[in-house]
Design a protein around this motif. Structure first.
Motif, PDB file in Angstrom:
ATOM      1  N   VAL A 188      30.695  -5.792   4.650  1.00  0.00           N
ATOM      2  CA  VAL A 188      31.602  -7.163   4.486  1.00  0.00           C
ATOM      3  C   VAL A 188      31.415  -7.339   3.042  1.00  0.00           C
ATOM      4  O   VAL A 188      32.677  -7.966   2.531  1.00  0.00           O
ATOM      5  N   GLN A 189      30.414  -7.527   2.442  1.00  0.00           N
ATOM      6  CA  GLN A 189      30.402  -8.163   1.223  1.00  0.00           C
ATOM      7  C   GLN A 189      30.951  -7.348   0.048  1.00  0.00           C
ATOM      8  O   GLN A 189      31.700  -7.936  -0.663  1.00  0.00           O
ATOM      9  N   LEU A 190      30.907  -5.855   0.253  1.00  0.00           N
ATOM     10  CA  LEU A 190      31.404  -5.067  -0.716  1.00  0.00           C
ATOM     11  C   LEU A 190      33.127  -4.893  -0.539  1.00  0.00           C
ATOM     12  O   LEU A 190      33.743  -5.058  -1.678  1.00  0.00           O
ATOM     13  N   PHE A 191      33.319  -4.691   0.698  1.00  0.00           N
ATOM     14  CA  PHE A 191      34.695  -4.349   0.927  1.00  0.00           C
ATOM     15  C   PHE A 191      35.492  -5.840   0.910  1.00  0.00           C
ATOM     16  O   PHE A 191      36.836  -5.581   0.749  1.00  0.00           O
ATOM     17  N   ALA A 192      34.959  -6.839   1.091  1.00  0.00           N
ATOM     18  CA  ALA A 192      35.614  -8.169   0.979  1.00  0.00           C
ATOM     19  C   ALA A 192      36.161  -8.397  -0.681  1.00  0.00           C
ATOM     20  O   ALA A 192      37.101  -8.676  -0.631  1.00  0.00           O
ATOM     21  N   GLN A 193      35.191  -8.042  -1.189  1.00  0.00           N
ATOM     22  CA  GLN A 193      35.519  -8.081  -2.788  1.00  0.00           C
ATOM     23  C   GLN A 193      36.683  -7.058  -3.178  1.00  0.00           C
ATOM     24  O   GLN A 193      37.599  -7.311  -3.944  1.00  0.00           O
ATOM     25  N   SER A 194      36.638  -5.681  -2.787  1.00  0.00           N
ATOM     26  CA  SER A 194      37.615  -4.900  -3.084  1.00  0.00           C
ATOM     27  C   SER A 194      38.699  -5.262  -2.444  1.00  0.00           C
ATOM     28  O   SER A 194      39.962  -4.972  -2.942  1.00  0.00           O
TER      29      SER A 194
ATOM     30  N   ILE B 256      31.132  -4.755  13.894  1.00  0.00           N
ATOM     31  CA  ILE B 256      31.016  -6.237  13.042  1.00  0.00           C
ATOM     32  C   ILE B 256      31.942  -6.216  11.943  1.00  0.00           C
ATOM     33  O   ILE B 256      32.836  -7.202  11.653  1.00  0.00           O
ATOM     34  N   ALA B 257      31.469  -5.161  11.019  1.00  0.00           N
ATOM     35  CA  ALA B 257      32.314  -5.276   9.604  1.00  0.00           C
ATOM     36  C   ALA B 257      33.814  -4.992   9.784  1.00  0.00           C
ATOM     37  O   ALA B 257      34.446  -5.911   9.154  1.00  0.00           O
ATOM     38  N   ALA B 258      34.313  -4.301  10.785  1.00  0.00           N
ATOM     39  CA  ALA B 258      35.658  -4.089  10.856  1.00  0.00           C
ATOM     40  C   ALA B 258      36.310  -5.226  11.499  1.00  0.00           C
ATOM     41  O   ALA B 258      37.533  -5.455  10.919  1.00  0.00           O
ATOM     42  N   VAL B 259      35.850  -5.717  12.398  1.00  0.00           N
ATOM     43  CA  VAL B 259      36.345  -7.055  13.029  1.00  0.00           C
ATOM     44  C   VAL B 259      36.365  -8.126  11.718  1.00  0.00           C
ATOM     45  O   VAL B 259      37.408  -9.020  11.680  1.00  0.00           O
ATOM     46  N   THR B 260      35.411  -8.481  11.078  1.00  0.00           N
ATOM     47  CA  THR B 260      35.177  -9.682  10.219  1.00  0.00           C
ATOM     48  C   THR B 260      36.226  -9.061   8.901  1.00  0.00           C
ATOM     49  O   THR B 260      36.826  -9.907   8.383  1.00  0.00           O
ATOM     50  N   LEU B 261      36.216  -7.771   8.449  1.00  0.00           N
ATOM     51  CA  LEU B 261      37.066  -7.499   7.383  1.00  0.00           C
ATOM     52  C   LEU B 261      38.804  -7.589   7.797  1.00  0.00           C
ATOM     53  O   LEU B 261      39.515  -7.856   6.847  1.00  0.00           O
ATOM     54  N   THR B 262      38.849  -7.213   8.728  1.00  0.00           N
ATOM     55  CA  THR B 262      40.472  -7.399   9.388  1.00  0.00           C
ATOM     56  C   THR B 262      40.950  -8.687   9.330  1.00  0.00           C
ATOM     57  O   THR B 262      41.836  -9.088   8.829  1.00  0.00           O
TER      58      THR B 262
END
Length: 808
Positions: free
Chosen positions: A480-486, A751-757
């Motif tokens: 979440v933290q890294l891919f939210a930034q990207s 969790i990461a997929a739901v959050t990032l989407t």
């Protein structure tokens, strides 16, 4: 916690937690105490400036109005006439009206222009020549190869002009000193100054009474009057350090708590025996808390001491990368280390106490039976608590679907935290679900070893749940933290590229572009439009979660022909109407405002205006949240220089770059690369802290898995005694590791997929998040590889002996 593995694992985890908390505390303390260094105003007893912040009372939901404040990024000018009132204060020897404006030597060296009287504030030392007297004379500092009598060309807000060097000064930052009248003319604000520097030994309170409504700075605060960048950065750094400090606390509770809970569970036979021989529940709990303190105290003290160095390193990295202004000083006091020690010990003892509650409440006659077999049912309070956090996470997901901007970002953070905590409480249920799916795959790979692996994972769901939580935490947090930034970087780049209509972009290598550049560009044959762009920060009350909060919004002042060179994605209104008291807002901050509405804005120098909304646009990440007329922004900025000029038409601009020093022409692709670099720098601190917290999570993950595996000696011994070979046991463990780690990775990835989407859809406007394949592979392989090693290496050590281990 008597085993060396448990002792070492908990010690390392607690020490690392203290390091993280203390480092965030160092950054927080530095932000609270930070002042720009006092350089030019060193000889002044006090410095009088305009207000350095905007303060407004705003209504809160179901509460009384609250006073909120945001710092200004530009110097608010002061009337020179106020100097007369200051001179009347007892103890004042003189008052210097200081003006500062950016200038550029023809050689490309940037300098700051002042009037000659400001040289006495440092004080600068006249090392050669004399003070400037004529309008075309200048005194320079730090100019190798330049002697009195030489002619230099200096660019201020027009083409470079020749000035004769009348003298040289030593000491202080690079500067150019003109005569008082020349400096006032070049500054372009008659009757106004950046600051009034008071010389002498006056009473501070008397100074404040003499100039009501203005700010009087003394001591270290004089640096903020000299350079407002540090004061402007302070609130953001306070929020950042507090946010990451809270995140570190949450992570420490999950990781360290999981270790302690697992250690307590593996010692269930010991506690059962104590209860069977008459120990009271209070004695069992007290013993466990004392043991935790014996490990936690030295670990927290060691981590607290190391946190000061870690905080200093974090501060240095931020300054080197340009995330913090150069004058943002470092404060190293004992408070961050002491707070880290206290919070770490409190978290450790509270977790140990909660972990001991169930075991200490077992009746003595039931104690050994309870310890011999794991209860397959979860306690009701754990199921209810986990379900509550799951509902909170789903509510955050639903809210993020209808929110935008900062409110959506806040809901995304709440979403990932809620789902991770829900996983921690409902881990055994997640483990059983994963075992049913992945267990079938394990049986297909190896019928015998797969069945054994599925049975081992299924009968110890509590243990498997404790192992799944750190795995899911590592994957979800890092992802979440890294891919939210990207995703933000990709969205900003995409929006800027899609909204660009310019064929060429003129930029400055120095402090900025004189306004004459845009006029010169418009006169070039083949140019159909030329738009000056000047970056700024405006303060505005933004509606978030039903409440209004003051926010500093990045934006720009643009020329009248902006619609021909840029397209911010206007969804309502017209960008061509942006003149006078008009403003265009991004949809993320517009809230309930529509075209034709009016809103209160504070410009860069704190001037309050009632602006009429003429457009609402979608590409806020690419163009900022506020667009204003360029002339309005320039009139309320410390410098009138533009940041760039957008040019429509493929014309030859070499004549313009030759006429103005420090100008160059870029293609849109080259300019966008620079913008992407700026966005990546803004996320540097996030990536740095994310790397540290992810490393901490991985340490906890490896320690937890290794501890859980080493505690299964009796199980391995039984398998060997009933005829299983060492190879068969290891094969079973590999398949069991695949089941447990696969479940944890799948949970964290979900969790990461739901959050990032949700983040991509509502915050950036992209249909899907930007996930670099290499970074994704590194996270997954790093977690899977470290987890597998933590399971298999201790097992190999236990099974290394030729004869089967005993059951004792």
């Amino acid at each position: 916690m008597r085993s060396r593995g448990a002792f070492a694992g908990i010690f390392v985890a607690l020490a690392f937690a203290a390091v993280l908390l203390g480092a965030c505390g160092v950054l927080l303390e530095s932000a609270l105490r930070a002042h720009a260094p006092v350089e030019r105003f060193g000889a002044a007893a006090a410095v009088v400036t305009g207000p350095g912040s905007v303060t407004e009372r705003l209504g809160r939901f179901a509460d009384a109005p609250e006073e909120q404040s945001r710092p200004l990024t530009e110097r608010a000018p002061v009337p020179v006439a106020a100097a007369a009132r200051l001179r009347a204060v007892p103890g004042v020897r003189d008052v210097v009206a200081d003006v500062s404006f950016p200038a550029l030597l023809s050689s490309g060296g940037p300098v700051t222009g002042h009037g000659w009287e400001s040289a006495a504030l440092r004080p600068y030392l006249l090392s050669a020549g004399r003070a400037p007297q004529a309008p075309d004379e200048v005194v320079l500092s730090r100019s190798p190869g330049v002697a009195p009598g030489a002619v230099v060309r200096i660019q201020v807000d027009g083409p470079p002009r020749p000035y004769r060097v009348s003298g040289l000064v030593a000491g202080g930052p690079a500067a150019a000193f003109f005569s008082t009248a020349t400096a006032a003319a070049l500054d372009g604000r008659p009757g106004l100054a950046d600051a009034l520097a008071v010389l002498g030994d006056p009473d501070e309170e008397a100074l404040r009474k003499a100039v009501p409504g203005l700010s009087v700075s003394t001591g270290a605060a004089r640096g903020d009057a000299e350079d407002p960048a540090v004061a402007a950065a302070r609130p953001d750094i306070v929020e950042l350090s507090a946010s990451f400090g809270g995140l570190a606390v949450m992570t420490a509770l999950v990781v360290v708590g999981g270790l302690i809970v697992l250690s307590v569970r593996e010692r269930a036979r010991e506690f059962a025996l104590l209860r069977a021989v008459g120990a009271t529940p209070g004695q069992v709990r007290a013993r466990l808390v004392r043991e935790t303190l014996r490990i936690g105290a030295p670990a927290a003290l060691a981590g607290g001491a190391l946190s000061l160095g870690a905080g200093a390193a974090l501060h240095a990295a931020m300054v080197n990368k340009g995330v913090l202004p150069d004058g943002f000083g470092l404060s190293l006091g004992p408070l961050p280390a002491l707070a880290a020690v206290a919070v770490t010990l409190l978290a450790a003892t509270a977790t140990a106490f909660l972990a001991s509650l169930r075991l200490s409440r077992i009746r003595p006659v039931e104690a050994l039976g309870e310890a011999a077999a794991e209860n397959p049912r979860l306690p009701r309070w754990r199921v209810v608590t986990g379900a509550a956090f799951l509902v909170l996470g789903l509510n955050a997901l639903g809210f993020s679907a209808g929110a935008t901007g900062p409110a959506a970002s806040a809901s995304i953070g709440g979403l990932v935290i809620s789902l991770i905590i829900a996983t921690a409480f409902l881990g055994p249920l997640v483990a059983r679900a994963g075992n049913r799916v992945l267990g079938r795959a394990a049986r297909a790979v190896s019928p015998v070893a797969g069945r054994m692996a599925q049975h081992a994972a299924g009968t110890a769901a509590l243990r498997a749940g404790s192992l799944i939580t750190p795995v899911a935490l590592a994957v979800a947090f890092a992802g979440v933290q890294l891919f939210a930034q990207s995703t933000v970087v990709q969205a900003a780049r995409t929006q800027a590229e899609d909204g660009n209509r310019a064929d060429r972009i003129v930029v400055a290598a120095g402090p900025g572009l004189p306004h004459g550049v845009v006029e010169a560009v418009r006169r070039v044959p083949g140019v159909t439009a030329a738009t000056p762009v000047k970056r700024t920060t405006a303060v505005m009350a933004v509606r978030e979660l039903g409440e209004k909060n003051l926010r500093s919004l990045n934006g720009a002042g643009v020329g009248a022909d902006a619609a021909a060179t840029l397209d911010p994605g206007v969804s309502s209104g017209r960008l061509g109407d942006l003149r006078g008291d008009a403003v265009a807002l991004s949809r993320d901050v517009a809230g309930g405002l529509r075209v034709g509405s009016t809103t209160t804005l504070w410009l860069g120098d704190g001037t309050r205006i009632r602006a009429r909304v003429v457009a609402v646009y979608d590409r806020g990440l690419g163009f900022g949240d506020v667009l204003l007329p360029r002339d309005v922004v320039a009139a309320h900025s410390s410098s009138p220089l533009d940041d760039r000029v957008l040019v429509r038409g493929r014309a030859d601009l070499s004549a313009v770059t030759a006429a103005y020093a420090g100008t160059r022409v870029l293609t849109p692709a080259g300019f966008q690369e620079g913008l992407s670099h700026e966005v990546r720098l803004q996320g540097f601190v996030s990536r740095l802290v994310v790397a540290a917290i992810t490393g901490f999570v991985l340490i906890g993950l490896v320690t937890t898995l290794a501890l859980a595996t080493a505690a299964r000696r009796r199980e391995f011994a039984l398998l060997r005694l009933v005829g299983a070979t060492r190879r068969q046991v290891l094969r079973m463990l590999r398949l069991e590791a695949a089941i447990v780690l696969g479940t944890g990775i799948a949970t964290g990835a979900l969790i990461a997929a739901v959050t990032l989407t949700a983040f991509a859809a509502r915050v950036t406007g992209l249909p899907l998040p930007s996930v670099p394949p290499l970074a994704c592979a590194v996270i997954l392989l790093g977690v899977a590889g470290s987890g597998a090693a933590a399971i298999l290496l201790p097992a190999r050590a236990v099974l290394r002996r030729r004869t089967p281990p005993s059951l004792s």
